[in-house]
Design an enzyme around this catalytic site. Structure first.
Site, PDB file in Angstrom:
ATOM      1  N   GLY A   1       0.830  -1.200   0.000  1.00 44.73           N
ATOM      2  CA  GLY A   1       0.000   0.000   0.000  1.00 44.73           C
ATOM      3  C   GLY A   1       0.861   1.246   0.000  1.00 44.73           C
ATOM      4  O   GLY A   1       2.002   1.236  -0.469  1.00 44.73           O
ATOM      5  N   ARG A   2       0.321   2.322   0.548  1.00 51.33           N
ATOM      6  CA  ARG A   2       1.041   3.600   0.539  1.00 51.33           C
ATOM      7  C   ARG A   2       2.400   3.483   1.228  1.00 51.33           C
ATOM      8  O   ARG A   2       3.416   3.939   0.710  1.00 51.33           O
ATOM      9  CB  ARG A   2       0.221   4.683   1.249  1.00 51.33           C
ATOM     10  CG  ARG A   2      -1.092   5.056   0.577  1.00 51.33           C
ATOM     11  CD  ARG A   2      -1.751   6.187   1.368  1.00 51.33           C
ATOM     12  NE  ARG A   2      -3.074   6.520   0.870  1.00 51.33           N
ATOM     13  CZ  ARG A   2      -4.196   6.006   1.345  1.00 51.33           C
ATOM     14  NH1 ARG A   2      -4.139   5.102   2.322  1.00 51.33           N
ATOM     15  NH2 ARG A   2      -5.364   6.365   0.864  1.00 51.33           N
ATOM     16  N   ILE A   3       2.408   2.884   2.432  1.00 53.28           N
ATOM     17  CA  ILE A   3       3.657   2.816   3.197  1.00 53.28           C
ATOM     18  C   ILE A   3       4.612   1.821   2.561  1.00 53.28           C
ATOM     19  O   ILE A   3       5.823   2.070   2.478  1.00 53.28           O
ATOM     20  CB  ILE A   3       3.376   2.469   4.665  1.00 53.28           C
ATOM     21  CG1 ILE A   3       2.489   3.544   5.303  1.00 53.28           C
ATOM     22  CG2 ILE A   3       4.687   2.349   5.445  1.00 53.28           C
ATOM     23  CD1 ILE A   3       1.991   3.197   6.695  1.00 53.28           C
TER      24      ILE A   3
ATOM     25  N   ARG B   1      -2.374  -8.431  -2.641  1.00 50.48           N
ATOM     26  CA  ARG B   1      -3.570  -9.003  -3.279  1.00 50.48           C
ATOM     27  C   ARG B   1      -3.710  -8.493  -4.715  1.00 50.48           C
ATOM     28  O   ARG B   1      -4.101  -9.226  -5.606  1.00 50.48           O
ATOM     29  CB  ARG B   1      -4.823  -8.647  -2.479  1.00 50.48           C
ATOM     30  CG  ARG B   1      -4.981  -9.426  -1.181  1.00 50.48           C
ATOM     31  CD  ARG B   1      -6.230  -9.019  -0.453  1.00 50.48           C
ATOM     32  NE  ARG B   1      -6.211  -7.600  -0.105  1.00 50.48           N
ATOM     33  CZ  ARG B   1      -7.227  -6.948   0.446  1.00 50.48           C
ATOM     34  NH1 ARG B   1      -8.362  -7.582   0.697  1.00 50.48           N
ATOM     35  NH2 ARG B   1      -7.124  -5.675   0.758  1.00 50.48           N
TER      36      ARG B   1
ATOM     37  N   HIS C   1       5.534   0.692  19.470  1.00 53.56           N
ATOM     38  CA  HIS C   1       4.528   1.207  18.525  1.00 53.56           C
ATOM     39  C   HIS C   1       4.738   2.701  18.267  1.00 53.56           C
ATOM     40  O   HIS C   1       3.830   3.520  18.448  1.00 53.56           O
ATOM     41  CB  HIS C   1       3.123   0.939  19.060  1.00 53.56           C
ATOM     42  CG  HIS C   1       2.094   0.838  17.972  1.00 53.56           C
ATOM     43  ND1 HIS C   1       1.020  -0.022  18.035  1.00 53.56           N
ATOM     44  CD2 HIS C   1       1.969   1.488  16.791  1.00 53.56           C
ATOM     45  CE1 HIS C   1       0.273   0.105  16.944  1.00 53.56           C
ATOM     46  NE2 HIS C   1       0.834   1.015  16.183  1.00 53.56           N
ATOM     47  N   ILE C   2       5.938   3.044  17.803  1.00 48.52           N
ATOM     48  CA  ILE C   2       6.292   4.455  17.631  1.00 48.52           C
ATOM     49  C   ILE C   2       6.658   4.798  16.192  1.00 48.52           C
ATOM     50  O   ILE C   2       7.292   5.826  15.936  1.00 48.52           O
ATOM     51  CB  ILE C   2       7.473   4.853  18.558  1.00 48.52           C
ATOM     52  CG1 ILE C   2       8.711   3.994  18.271  1.00 48.52           C
ATOM     53  CG2 ILE C   2       7.056   4.766  20.010  1.00 48.52           C
ATOM     54  CD1 ILE C   2       9.977   4.491  18.972  1.00 48.52           C
TER      55      ILE C   2
ATOM     56  N   ALA D   1       3.332  -3.237  10.889  1.00 48.97           N
ATOM     57  CA  ALA D   1       1.917  -3.189  10.533  1.00 48.97           C
ATOM     58  C   ALA D   1       1.032  -3.233  11.772  1.00 48.97           C
ATOM     59  O   ALA D   1       0.616  -2.193  12.288  1.00 48.97           O
ATOM     60  CB  ALA D   1       1.598  -4.315   9.569  1.00 48.97           C
ATOM     61  N   ARG D   2       0.723  -4.412  12.226  1.00 48.63           N
ATOM     62  CA  ARG D   2      -0.108  -4.600  13.407  1.00 48.63           C
ATOM     63  C   ARG D   2       0.278  -5.913  14.082  1.00 48.63           C
ATOM     64  O   ARG D   2       0.682  -6.868  13.425  1.00 48.63           O
ATOM     65  CB  ARG D   2      -1.596  -4.667  13.032  1.00 48.63           C
ATOM     66  CG  ARG D   2      -2.263  -3.310  12.800  1.00 48.63           C
ATOM     67  CD  ARG D   2      -2.390  -2.511  14.091  1.00 48.63           C
ATOM     68  NE  ARG D   2      -3.123  -1.274  13.921  1.00 48.63           N
ATOM     69  CZ  ARG D   2      -2.567  -0.097  13.596  1.00 48.63           C
ATOM     70  NH1 ARG D   2      -1.267  -0.027  13.380  1.00 48.63           N
ATOM     71  NH2 ARG D   2      -3.317   0.989  13.502  1.00 48.63           N
TER      72      ARG D   2
ATOM     73  N   GLU E   1      -0.434  -6.139  22.592  1.00 47.81           N
ATOM     74  CA  GLU E   1       0.353  -5.029  23.134  1.00 47.81           C
ATOM     75  C   GLU E   1      -0.531  -4.150  24.028  1.00 47.81           C
ATOM     76  O   GLU E   1      -1.727  -4.031  23.787  1.00 47.81           O
ATOM     77  CB  GLU E   1       0.979  -4.207  22.005  1.00 47.81           C
ATOM     78  CG  GLU E   1      -0.002  -3.560  21.052  1.00 47.81           C
ATOM     79  CD  GLU E   1       0.692  -2.836  19.902  1.00 47.81           C
ATOM     80  OE1 GLU E   1       0.381  -1.646  19.732  1.00 47.81           O
ATOM     81  OE2 GLU E   1       1.500  -3.445  19.177  1.00 47.81           O
TER      82      GLU E   1
END
Length: 327
Positions: free
Chosen positions: A159-161, A181, A289-290, A241-242, A271
């Site tokens: 994606g964008r990132i 995808r 998460h920074i 990501a997550r 987290e």
């Protein structure tokens, strides 16, 4: 939505003072500048008379909370991802949810490279060793790491990132492979010097693998023991990501057993309660998460969330509406 009185809004966490000042122009604001971590019950109680919520990834906006807050109609997230929100329930309850895309793309991509370099070159491990007073002399084999220059960068989620990360690879003369995808257009692939491959081929070929997938039930544990086993023992994994996209138990085992060389992690399952095993591993760089944490970017994210909430009041819908439904 405006009947002559300002709608009531709750800001769930401490935030830049200028954000509060701007929101106060359009809302009757209750803020949380003491940054108290409310329980779900306390958050529900404070939302009873609120039309809007300025939220962060820290708040769990689940079906129970949404059903307990019938007056809530607007949710402005200071985040791109919205996996902390039960989106289907929000839609059912006619709660407009907005996020903050685009404004954190470049900062997050920069941080991906910071994690990749730190993990590949054993930066934090060697710093801890130095601070502990172990450095007495030079050795030819001290903290040998993995090169980035002319290596293969794999990006899972373009994606964008992901594309911003790929753009930076040209400075290292890296070969860029990606799996997504959807294929990028031939023009985009040419600009990024990137080539689509299957997920299996990506895992096998990447010297450095960066995860940029959105989290959902479909991407839960996208990387588990079987996928990690396909990677090179010299490879470096970075997750921006997550949490939940990687099986953290399997990753700890792979790092401990040398199935991959190193990892750089900014996100974790459950987290901030990360697995204790991570803390005992030397070959992993851990950050809380920074990835978007530059002053300019966090301010831009906050103001984007404000813009969305103001648009809901003035125009009847936010600018970055992630669950559009008919009026």
């Amino acid at each position: 939505m405006n009947n002559g009185q300002k709608p009531r809004l709750l800001i769930a966490r401490a935030i830049f003072p200028q954000v509060i000042e701007r929101l106060q122009q359009y809302f009757e604001v209750e803020h949380n500048q003491d940054d108290v971590m409310w329980t779900p019950q306390q958050l529900q109680q404070r939302l009873q008379d609120k039309l809007a919520l300025f939220a962060t990834p820290s708040e769990k906006i689940d079906a129970a909370l949404l059903d307990a807050c019938p007056n809530l109609r607007m949710l402005g997230l200071m985040a791109v991802g919205f996996n902390n929100v039960d989106l289907s329930q929000a839609t059912k309850n006619r709660v407009m949810v907005s996020n903050t895309p685009d404004v954190l793309t470049e900062t997050t991509a920069d941080f991906g490279w910071a994690l990749m370099l730190a993990a590949a070159r054993r930066v934090t491990e060697s710093e801890h060793w130095l601070r502990a007073g172990h450095w007495q002399n030079w050795r030819y084999d001290s903290f040998l790491g993995v090169d980035l220059y002319r290596s293969t960068l794999g990006i899972l989620g373009m994606g964008r990132i992901g594309q911003a990360i790929a753009r930076r690879a040209s400075g290292f003369q890296m070969q860029v492979l990606y799996h997504n995808r959807r294929h990028l257009s031939p023009e985009q692939e040419q600009t990024l010097n990137a080539r689509w491959v299957s997920k299996e081929e990506l895992l096998k070929q990447a010297d450095h693998l960066i995860l940029m997938l959105p989290y959902s039930s479909a991407t839960h544990h996208t990387l588990g023991a079987a996928e990690l086993a396909l990677m090179k023992p010299t490879s470096v994994l970075v997750n921006l990501a997550r949490g939940g996209i990687v099986d953290d138990v399997a990753l700890c085992a792979a790092l401990r057993e040398g199935k991959i060389a190193a990892a750089g992690l900014d996100v974790f399952e459950n987290e901030p309660r990360l697995l204790p095993d991570f803390l005992s591993l030397k070959n992993v760089v851990l950050t809380p998460h920074i990835a978007s944490a530059s002053t300019a970017t966090r301010q831009a994210m906050a103001m984007c969330a404000v813009d969305n909430l103001v648009a809901m009041v003035q125009e009847g819908k936010p600018r970055n509406w992630v669950n559009p439904f008919s009026a």
